[in-house]
Design a protein around this motif. Sequence first.
Motif, PDB file in Angstrom:
ATOM      1  N   ILE A   1      45.484  71.920  38.047  1.00 29.97           N
ATOM      2  CA  ILE A   1      45.345  71.934  39.497  1.00 29.97           C
ATOM      3  C   ILE A   1      44.879  73.328  39.896  1.00 29.97           C
ATOM      4  O   ILE A   1      44.965  74.279  39.109  1.00 29.97           O
ATOM      5  N   ILE A   2      44.403  73.434  41.116  1.00 25.16           N
ATOM      6  CA  ILE A   2      43.951  74.714  41.651  1.00 25.16           C
ATOM      7  C   ILE A   2      44.854  75.106  42.815  1.00 25.16           C
ATOM      8  O   ILE A   2      45.113  74.296  43.708  1.00 25.16           O
ATOM      9  N   VAL A   3      45.342  76.356  42.787  1.00 25.02           N
ATOM     10  CA  VAL A   3      46.134  76.905  43.879  1.00 25.02           C
ATOM     11  C   VAL A   3      45.628  78.317  44.154  1.00 25.02           C
ATOM     12  O   VAL A   3      45.711  79.194  43.274  1.00 25.02           O
ATOM     13  N   LYS A   4      45.099  78.510  45.344  1.00 24.28           N
ATOM     14  CA  LYS A   4      44.620  79.831  45.777  1.00 24.28           C
ATOM     15  C   LYS A   4      43.665  80.471  44.767  1.00 24.28           C
ATOM     16  O   LYS A   4      43.782  81.643  44.444  1.00 24.28           O
ATOM     17  N   GLY A   5      42.741  79.679  44.250  1.00 20.82           N
ATOM     18  CA  GLY A   5      41.743  80.193  43.319  1.00 20.82           C
ATOM     19  C   GLY A   5      42.226  80.346  41.889  1.00 20.82           C
ATOM     20  O   GLY A   5      41.448  80.704  41.011  1.00 20.82           O
ATOM     21  N   ASN A   6      43.488  80.066  41.652  1.00 20.13           N
ATOM     22  CA  ASN A   6      44.037  80.094  40.298  1.00 20.13           C
ATOM     23  C   ASN A   6      44.063  78.678  39.736  1.00 20.13           C
ATOM     24  O   ASN A   6      44.319  77.717  40.464  1.00 20.13           O
ATOM     25  N   VAL A   7      43.830  78.558  38.444  1.00 19.81           N
ATOM     26  CA  VAL A   7      43.913  77.275  37.769  1.00 19.81           C
ATOM     27  C   VAL A   7      45.246  77.234  37.035  1.00 19.81           C
ATOM     28  O   VAL A   7      45.561  78.141  36.258  1.00 19.81           O
ATOM     29  N   LEU A   8      46.026  76.191  37.313  1.00 22.07           N
ATOM     30  CA  LEU A   8      47.342  76.038  36.710  1.00 22.07           C
ATOM     31  C   LEU A   8      47.351  74.823  35.790  1.00 22.07           C
ATOM     32  O   LEU A   8      46.852  73.759  36.157  1.00 22.07           O
ATOM     33  N   ASP A   9      47.939  74.994  34.618  1.00 31.72           N
ATOM     34  CA  ASP A   9      48.138  73.886  33.693  1.00 31.72           C
ATOM     35  C   ASP A   9      49.575  73.409  33.877  1.00 31.72           C
ATOM     36  O   ASP A   9      50.526  74.076  33.461  1.00 31.72           O
ATOM     37  N   VAL A  10      49.726  72.257  34.514  1.00 35.39           N
ATOM     38  CA  VAL A  10      51.062  71.728  34.804  1.00 35.39           C
ATOM     39  C   VAL A  10      51.422  70.540  33.909  1.00 35.39           C
ATOM     40  O   VAL A  10      52.369  69.808  34.204  1.00 35.39           O
ATOM     41  N   THR A  11      50.702  70.389  32.818  1.00 34.29           N
ATOM     42  CA  THR A  11      50.900  69.256  31.912  1.00 34.29           C
ATOM     43  C   THR A  11      52.364  69.119  31.487  1.00 34.29           C
ATOM     44  O   THR A  11      52.939  68.031  31.585  1.00 34.29           O
ATOM     45  N   LYS A  12      52.956  70.189  31.044  1.00 29.65           N
ATOM     46  CA  LYS A  12      54.334  70.135  30.530  1.00 29.65           C
ATOM     47  C   LYS A  12      55.372  70.089  31.644  1.00 29.65           C
ATOM     48  O   LYS A  12      56.552  69.853  31.383  1.00 29.65           O
ATOM     49  N   PHE A  13      54.938  70.309  32.886  1.00 25.52           N
ATOM     50  CA  PHE A  13      55.861  70.335  34.023  1.00 25.52           C
ATOM     51  C   PHE A  13      55.913  69.003  34.766  1.00 25.52           C
ATOM     52  O   PHE A  13      56.804  68.794  35.594  1.00 25.52           O
ATOM     53  N   VAL A  14      54.999  68.099  34.469  1.00 19.10           N
ATOM     54  CA  VAL A  14      54.902  66.837  35.213  1.00 19.10           C
ATOM     55  C   VAL A  14      56.249  66.116  35.271  1.00 19.10           C
ATOM     56  O   VAL A  14      56.705  65.728  36.344  1.00 19.10           O
TER      57      VAL A  14
ATOM     58  N   ILE B   1      53.376  62.858  42.261  1.00 17.31           N
ATOM     59  CA  ILE B   1      52.676  63.805  43.142  1.00 17.31           C
ATOM     60  C   ILE B   1      51.702  64.670  42.340  1.00 17.31           C
ATOM     61  O   ILE B   1      50.569  64.893  42.762  1.00 17.31           O
ATOM     62  N   LEU B   2      52.127  65.143  41.188  1.00 23.53           N
ATOM     63  CA  LEU B   2      51.218  65.952  40.358  1.00 23.53           C
ATOM     64  C   LEU B   2      50.091  65.098  39.805  1.00 23.53           C
ATOM     65  O   LEU B   2      48.941  65.546  39.740  1.00 23.53           O
ATOM     66  N   LEU B   3      50.383  63.888  39.430  1.00 24.54           N
ATOM     67  CA  LEU B   3      49.342  63.003  38.910  1.00 24.54           C
ATOM     68  C   LEU B   3      48.325  62.639  39.995  1.00 24.54           C
ATOM     69  O   LEU B   3      47.130  62.546  39.720  1.00 24.54           O
ATOM     70  N   ASN B   4      48.791  62.467  41.229  1.00 24.98           N
ATOM     71  CA  ASN B   4      47.881  62.151  42.338  1.00 24.98           C
ATOM     72  C   ASN B   4      46.944  63.306  42.663  1.00 24.98           C
ATOM     73  O   ASN B   4      45.831  63.079  43.135  1.00 24.98           O
ATOM     74  N   TYR B   5      47.400  64.525  42.437  1.00 26.38           N
ATOM     75  CA  TYR B   5      46.601  65.702  42.765  1.00 26.38           C
ATOM     76  C   TYR B   5      45.964  66.347  41.537  1.00 26.38           C
ATOM     77  O   TYR B   5      45.340  67.405  41.641  1.00 26.38           O
ATOM     78  N   ALA B   6      46.096  65.734  40.396  1.00 25.22           N
ATOM     79  CA  ALA B   6      45.518  66.271  39.159  1.00 25.22           C
ATOM     80  C   ALA B   6      44.020  66.506  39.322  1.00 25.22           C
ATOM     81  O   ALA B   6      43.306  65.666  39.854  1.00 25.22           O
ATOM     82  N   GLY B   7      43.573  67.676  38.882  1.00 22.87           N
ATOM     83  CA  GLY B   7      42.166  68.011  38.922  1.00 22.87           C
ATOM     84  C   GLY B   7      41.663  68.487  40.269  1.00 22.87           C
ATOM     85  O   GLY B   7      40.467  68.713  40.435  1.00 22.87           O
ATOM     86  N   LYS B   8      42.551  68.674  41.224  1.00 31.21           N
ATOM     87  CA  LYS B   8      42.148  69.002  42.595  1.00 31.21           C
ATOM     88  C   LYS B   8      42.685  70.364  43.045  1.00 31.21           C
ATOM     89  O   LYS B   8      43.589  70.918  42.453  1.00 31.21           O
ATOM     90  N   ASP B   9      42.116  70.824  44.151  1.00 30.82           N
ATOM     91  CA  ASP B   9      42.610  72.033  44.813  1.00 30.82           C
ATOM     92  C   ASP B   9      43.755  71.611  45.721  1.00 30.82           C
ATOM     93  O   ASP B   9      43.558  70.853  46.672  1.00 30.82           O
ATOM     94  N   VAL B  10      44.949  72.075  45.413  1.00 29.18           N
ATOM     95  CA  VAL B  10      46.145  71.683  46.156  1.00 29.18           C
ATOM     96  C   VAL B  10      46.696  72.825  47.009  1.00 29.18           C
ATOM     97  O   VAL B  10      47.835  72.771  47.452  1.00 29.18           O
TER      98      VAL B  10
END
Length: 78
Positions: free
Chosen positions: A22-35, A44-53
Amino acid sequence: MTKKYKREEVARHTDPNKSILIIVKGNVLDVTKFVAEHPGGADILLNYAGKDVTDIFESIHSSQAKEFSQKFIVGKLV
């Protein structure tokens, strides 16, 4: 060196069995292990996967959650 991601590349990371970015404030976050641990639920994370949140993230998360999220940063959006 910080990895740089294009928006199109982030958009391809939507598979919970491989990687969720996901993208937050120009940073790319890998939230795979946090889902599975996300307090708002995995959906919620799956719905926003790949997007700027950024907007939703900033509007609903506490300062502690924002600080916690820093450990998931894997790169920058270019």
